[in-house]
Design a protein around this motif. Structure first.
Motif, PDB file in Angstrom:
ATOM      1  N   SER A 163      39.951   6.703 -20.284  1.00 57.83           N
ATOM      2  CA  SER A 163      39.970   7.416 -18.839  1.00 57.83           C
ATOM      3  C   SER A 163      40.342   8.650 -18.939  1.00 57.83           C
ATOM      4  O   SER A 163      41.014   9.205 -19.603  1.00 57.83           O
ATOM      5  N   GLN A 193      37.333   5.928 -15.234  1.00 55.69           N
ATOM      6  CA  GLN A 193      37.225   5.084 -16.306  1.00 55.69           C
ATOM      7  C   GLN A 193      35.838   5.419 -16.917  1.00 55.69           C
ATOM      8  O   GLN A 193      34.806   4.900 -16.386  1.00 55.69           O
ATOM      9  N   LEU A 223      32.641   2.944 -17.357  1.00 58.63           N
ATOM     10  CA  LEU A 223      31.972   2.589 -16.511  1.00 58.63           C
ATOM     11  C   LEU A 223      30.711   3.576 -15.931  1.00 58.63           C
ATOM     12  O   LEU A 223      29.967   3.139 -15.128  1.00 58.63           O
ATOM     13  N   LYS A 272      27.594   2.643 -18.248  1.00 55.37           N
ATOM     14  CA  LYS A 272      27.089   1.498 -18.079  1.00 55.37           C
ATOM     15  C   LYS A 272      25.458   1.393 -17.684  1.00 55.37           C
ATOM     16  O   LYS A 272      24.966   2.298 -17.112  1.00 55.37           O
ATOM     17  N   ARG A 279      41.982  -4.190 -20.197  1.00 56.25           N
ATOM     18  CA  ARG A 279      42.208  -3.493 -19.138  1.00 56.25           C
ATOM     19  C   ARG A 279      43.225  -2.261 -19.413  1.00 56.25           C
ATOM     20  O   ARG A 279      43.002  -0.986 -18.868  1.00 56.25           O
TER      21      ARG A 279
END
Length: 107
Positions: free
Chosen positions: A23, A28, A31, A34, A15
């Motif tokens: 980031s 982020q 993400l 994905k 994390r």
């Protein structure tokens, strides 16, 4: 093999890396890239199928920094896919490219 007691520390480390190294401006980046979820009804990320007054429509949408940006409903899946690609180009690409530049500067 571990008993599992390391998992919380590993999750916190992952994390931390996601928030600091991967980031850009609070977004982020992993993400954004994905893959599509296996339970997607259309088979595409960010495209939803819906019926209204007996007609089928496809909505393309994208989320950036917690805000959902939706395009006008499309009559075909192909039109919605093209619209989603346009949204990705406009909204996701700058963050993906910025992370690439940051990585190059660190090396």
């Amino acid at each position: 093999m571990s008993c599992g007691c390391q998992k919380p520390a590993q999750a916190e480390n992952a994390r931390s890396i996601l928030l600091t190294e991967k980031s850009v401006d609070g977004v982020q980046v992993p993400l954004l890239t994905k893959k599509v979820r296996s339970d997607s009804s259309t088979g595409y990320k960010g495209i939803r199928r819906r019926e209204r007054n007996g007609k089928v429509y496809y909505d393309a949408y994208i989320t950036v920094k917690g805000k959902r940006i939706s395009a006008a409903p499309k009559k075909t899946l192909d039109e919605a896919v093209e619209e989603r690609r346009r949204l990705e180009e406009q909204y996701h690409k700058p963050y993906i490219e910025a992370l690439g530049v940051l990585k190059d500067e660190q090396q």
